[in-house]
Design a protein around this motif. Structure first.
Motif, PDB file in Angstrom:
ATOM      1  N   GLU A   2      -8.889  -3.556   8.682  1.00 26.08           N
ATOM      2  CA  GLU A   2      -7.967  -2.662   8.830  1.00 26.08           C
ATOM      3  C   GLU A   2      -7.178  -2.572  10.129  1.00 26.08           C
ATOM      4  OE1 GLU A   2      -9.199   0.955   7.199  1.00 26.08           O
ATOM      5  OE2 GLU A   2      -7.727   2.118   8.572  1.00 26.08           O
ATOM      6  N   PHE A  54       0.953  -1.283  -0.170  1.00 24.29           N
ATOM      7  CA  PHE A  54      -0.046  -0.111   0.049  1.00 24.29           C
ATOM      8  C   PHE A  54       1.034   1.107  -0.016  1.00 24.29           C
ATOM      9  CE2 PHE A  54      -4.698   0.592   2.184  1.00 24.29           C
ATOM     10  CZ  PHE A  54      -5.131   1.193   0.936  1.00 24.29           C
ATOM     11  N   ASP A 108     -12.322   4.361  -0.597  1.00 27.03           N
ATOM     12  CA  ASP A 108     -12.391   4.474   0.901  1.00 27.03           C
ATOM     13  C   ASP A 108     -13.082   5.771   1.230  1.00 27.03           C
ATOM     14  OD1 ASP A 108     -11.402   3.758   3.404  1.00 27.03           O
ATOM     15  OD2 ASP A 108      -9.582   4.837   3.209  1.00 27.03           O
ATOM     16  N   PHE A 109     -13.914   5.691   2.179  1.00 30.34           N
ATOM     17  CA  PHE A 109     -14.784   4.573   3.006  1.00 30.34           C
ATOM     18  C   PHE A 109     -16.071   5.134   3.105  1.00 30.34           C
ATOM     19  CE2 PHE A 109     -14.862   6.615   7.389  1.00 30.34           C
ATOM     20  CZ  PHE A 109     -13.561   7.541   7.230  1.00 30.34           C
ATOM     21  N   TRP A 155      -0.620   6.082   8.208  1.00 31.90           N
ATOM     22  CA  TRP A 155      -0.297   5.601   6.693  1.00 31.90           C
ATOM     23  C   TRP A 155       0.481   6.548   5.860  1.00 31.90           C
ATOM     24  CZ3 TRP A 155      -2.711   0.842   5.505  1.00 31.90           C
ATOM     25  CH2 TRP A 155      -3.689   0.408   6.512  1.00 31.90           C
ATOM     26  N   HIS A 192      -6.474  10.914  -1.798  1.00 26.49           N
ATOM     27  CA  HIS A 192      -6.606  10.545  -0.460  1.00 26.49           C
ATOM     28  C   HIS A 192      -7.720  11.768   0.241  1.00 26.49           C
ATOM     29  CE1 HIS A 192      -6.294   9.151   3.799  1.00 26.49           C
ATOM     30  NE2 HIS A 192      -6.128   8.053   2.948  1.00 26.49           N
ATOM     31  N   HIS A 193      -7.998  11.592   1.657  1.00 32.23           N
ATOM     32  CA  HIS A 193      -9.249  12.518   1.869  1.00 32.23           C
ATOM     33  C   HIS A 193      -8.804  14.052   1.768  1.00 32.23           C
ATOM     34  CE1 HIS A 193     -10.271   8.573   3.322  1.00 32.23           C
ATOM     35  NE2 HIS A 193      -9.743   8.719   4.918  1.00 32.23           N
ATOM     36  N   GLU A 251      -1.691  11.319   7.796  1.00 39.93           N
ATOM     37  CA  GLU A 251      -2.655  11.840   6.580  1.00 39.93           C
ATOM     38  C   GLU A 251      -4.200  12.581   6.847  1.00 39.93           C
ATOM     39  OE1 GLU A 251      -2.191   8.654   7.540  1.00 39.93           O
ATOM     40  OE2 GLU A 251      -4.325   7.773   7.432  1.00 39.93           O
ATOM     41  N   TRP A 252      -4.311  12.395   8.172  1.00 39.91           N
ATOM     42  CA  TRP A 252      -5.721  12.956   8.587  1.00 39.91           C
ATOM     43  C   TRP A 252      -5.163  14.259   9.381  1.00 39.91           C
ATOM     44  CZ3 TRP A 252     -10.808  10.892  10.029  1.00 39.91           C
ATOM     45  CH2 TRP A 252     -11.072   9.664   9.159  1.00 39.91           C
ATOM     46  N   TYR A 309      -5.960   3.446  -5.127  1.00 36.79           N
ATOM     47  CA  TYR A 309      -6.887   4.006  -4.327  1.00 36.79           C
ATOM     48  C   TYR A 309      -7.610   5.299  -4.450  1.00 36.79           C
ATOM     49  CZ  TYR A 309      -7.798   5.796   0.548  1.00 36.79           C
ATOM     50  OH  TYR A 309      -8.404   6.350   1.816  1.00 36.79           O
ATOM     51  N   HIS A 351       0.722   5.234   0.569  1.00 34.19           N
ATOM     52  CA  HIS A 351      -0.142   6.409   0.945  1.00 34.19           C
ATOM     53  C   HIS A 351       0.771   7.688   0.408  1.00 34.19           C
ATOM     54  CE1 HIS A 351      -3.192   4.000   2.776  1.00 34.19           C
ATOM     55  NE2 HIS A 351      -3.852   5.196   2.911  1.00 34.19           N
ATOM     56  N   TRP A 363      -9.464   0.659  -5.244  1.00 32.69           N
ATOM     57  CA  TRP A 363      -9.702   0.636  -3.622  1.00 32.69           C
ATOM     58  C   TRP A 363     -10.278   1.710  -3.022  1.00 32.69           C
ATOM     59  CZ3 TRP A 363      -9.088   0.592   1.537  1.00 32.69           C
ATOM     60  CH2 TRP A 363      -8.671  -0.449   2.209  1.00 32.69           C
ATOM     61  N   ARG A 399     -15.972  -0.954   0.417  1.00 34.99           N
ATOM     62  CA  ARG A 399     -16.070   0.154   1.120  1.00 34.99           C
ATOM     63  C   ARG A 399     -17.259   1.085   0.626  1.00 34.99           C
ATOM     64  NH1 ARG A 399     -10.762   1.388   4.712  1.00 34.99           N
ATOM     65  NH2 ARG A 399     -10.471  -0.650   5.355  1.00 34.99           N
ATOM     66  N   CYS A 457      -5.205  -4.714   5.538  1.00 33.08           N
ATOM     67  CA  CYS A 457      -4.239  -3.548   5.483  1.00 33.08           C
ATOM     68  C   CYS A 457      -3.840  -3.161   6.790  1.00 33.08           C
ATOM     69  CB  CYS A 457      -4.668  -2.746   4.573  1.00 33.08           C
ATOM     70  SG  CYS A 457      -6.481  -2.069   5.330  1.00 33.08           S
TER      71      CYS A 457
HETATM   72  C1  GLC Z   1      -8.848   4.467   6.754  1.00 35.14           C
HETATM   73  C2  GLC Z   1      -8.154   5.912   6.717  1.00 35.14           C
HETATM   74  C3  GLC Z   1      -7.090   6.143   5.823  1.00 35.14           C
HETATM   75  C4  GLC Z   1      -6.212   4.880   5.458  1.00 35.14           C
HETATM   76  C5  GLC Z   1      -7.360   3.613   5.010  1.00 35.14           C
HETATM   77  C6  GLC Z   1      -6.405   2.464   4.750  1.00 35.14           C
HETATM   78  O1  GLC Z   1      -9.841   4.173   6.536  1.00 35.14           O
HETATM   79  O2  GLC Z   1      -9.239   6.808   6.659  1.00 35.14           O
HETATM   80  O3  GLC Z   1      -6.355   7.122   6.389  1.00 35.14           O
HETATM   81  O4  GLC Z   1      -6.250   5.535   3.994  1.00 35.14           O
HETATM   82  O5  GLC Z   1      -7.896   3.426   5.893  1.00 35.14           O
HETATM   83  O6  GLC Z   1      -7.082   1.427   4.986  1.00 35.14           O
END
Ligand code: GLC
Length: 427
Positions: free
Chosen positions: A241, A22, A187-188, A268, A84-85, A35-36, A127, A24, A185, A227, A261
């Motif tokens: 996860e 994976f 998410d989520f 991540w 990503h988010h 990453e958040w 992803y 990130h 992939w 997801r 994961c």
């Molecule tokens: C989560 C998180 C995240 C990551 C992911 C990987 O849901 O939001 O930051 O990317 O899981 O499974």
């Protein structure tokens, strides 16, 4: 041993290959504290963008080095966060300007990534985050950085989720048609997490059934994860996860294709100061535990702002590299065994071959329940040396052996590998 429920996508290679990387990567590699962070620190998305977009310049980015490192570690595929988010896009999307081509780096990152993976014979996964904290139509909710803004509810009135759902379809279509990944992939979903009257998000918000239909239509063989919050439309694989399952993953009672994961440390994205890096035993045991329960392992690396794997990640990959070089046979093409698990061990199996992964080294004898008289030959994988099935040692008189149990006669000293494996060829 189970046969998982059949899948719409092509999971035959996936359940054979078992081990992937994976990755990130996004603007969050610059602040380097999870990453958040945009939402953890409640940073206004406009400010976040201003601070990091103009500074993203991964001058050391060498996806061929990533691909080589993944392959050397025994990984057979890699899944990269296209978005990503935070909402930042690693490819030159036609639907946003919040993307890599508007950074000092200025070039699409996914094009060379896909080329590099393919050149190393690795399968490609992308992803795509359903959450998007920077998109102007994405309504503020429990995970959004503006959730505690005094005007959150009023700000939401101008935000139009169907427009965001259409944006996602456009972007996912771009990813599928430009890069032809083997895995998607997404998410989520969190439909039940409301916060101060701000509802969570799920299939109604993502318009998941449309997205799902589009994905299946554009990429009939692609492997899609679970997801999207679509309980009635089967996903190809399920994604526990940061946990270790103790049996084969089931959905509504049925065994399914699944992929755990996991992270090297807790985060991540690249997290400079995070300190809970897993030790070599944990890394190897996580892989074995997963395959022993019929699953895949997707192990995460968070590249730095410069585009490199940091030394701790390199070291962790090195642990896999060394172990997999000698023990890959006990992972690829393997699944849960039909035989009972011996004490302090895990089993994996491929047809007529059973692999005994010895977690705690015993003294001389290993008891294999259910295997009496079934083993034709036993050997270590790390050096190919025979492991005797019989012994005439006098002290055996004192040994109680349970019915239907086969003994293995081990050396007193544990071989110098993290988890030794004995390969049993069945009669
Ligand atoms: C989560 C998180 C995240 C990551 C992911 C990987 O849901 O939001 O930051 O990317 O899981 O499974």
């Amino acid at each position: 041993m189970f046969t998982p429920r059949p899948t719409a996508g092509d999971t035959a290679w996936f359940v054979h290959d078992r081990f992937g990387m994976f990755i990130h990567w996004g603007l969050y590699a610059l602040p380097a504290r999870h990453e958040w962070l945009m939402t953890a620190e409640k940073i206004d998305p406009a400010l976040y963008r201003e601070r990091y977009l103009s500074r993203f310049n991964p001058t050391q980015y060498d996806p061929r080095a990533w691909a080589r490192s993944a392959r050397a570690a025994g990984m057979k595929y890699a899944v990269l966060t296209a978005k990503h988010h935070e909402g930042f896009c690693l490819w030159d999307s036609a639907y946003t300007d919040f993307k890599v081509t508007n950074t000092p780096w200025g070039q699409d990152l996914i094009v060379p990534f896909v080329e590099a993976l393919r050149a190393e014979g690795l399968k490609v996964g992308l992803y795509y985050s359903l959450l998007d904290w920077s998109h102007p139509d994405f309504t503020i909710d429990v995970h959004h950085p503006l959730r505690d803004h005094p005007d959150a509810a009023r700000l939401n009135q101008g935000r139009v989720m169907p427009r965001y759902a259409a944006y996602m379809r456009h972007q996912v279509a771009e990813l599928l048609t430009r890069f032809a990944p083997d895995i998607l992939w997404c998410d989520f979903s969190y439909p039940n997490r409301s916060y101060n009257g701000l509802p969570g998000k799920g299939r109604a918000d993502w318009e998941s059934d449309q997205l799902y239909a589009m994905i299946r239509q554009l990429s009939p063989n692609i492997i899609l994860n679970n997801r999207l919050d679509l309980p009635n439309l089967p996903a190809d694989f399920y994604t526990p996860e940061q946990i270790q399952l103790t049996g084969w993953m089931r959905v509504e009672g049925e065994p399914v294709v699944w992929e755990a994961c996991q992270t090297f440390s807790g985060s991540w994205g690249y997290h400079r100061d995070e300190d809970s890096w897993k030790n070599p035993e944990q890394l190897i045991m996580m892989l074995i535990n997963t395959v022993a329960n019929g699953g895949n392992l997707l192990m995460n690396v968070g590249p730095t702002a410069l585009g490199t794997f940091d030394p701790r990640a390199e070291q962790a990959l090195g642990v896999y590299r060394e172990w997999m070089a000698l023990h890959g046979e006990a992972i690829y093409g393997c699944t849960q065994s039909e035989f009972p698990t011996p004490q302090d061990c895990r089993l994996t199996q491929k047809g007529n071959t059973v692999y005994v992964h010895i977690y705690a080294w015993p003294f001389k004898q290993l008891h294999l329940p259910g295997l009496a008289g079934r083993v034709a030959y036993a050997r270590f994988l790390h050096d190919g040396s025979e492991v005797p099935l019989t012994s005439s040692a006098w002290e055996l008189e004192y040994l109680t052996v349970q019915p239907d149990t086969q003994l293995l006669f081990l050396p007193v000293r544990k071989p110098a590998v993290i988890v030794p494996v004995v390969e049993l060829t069945l009669k």
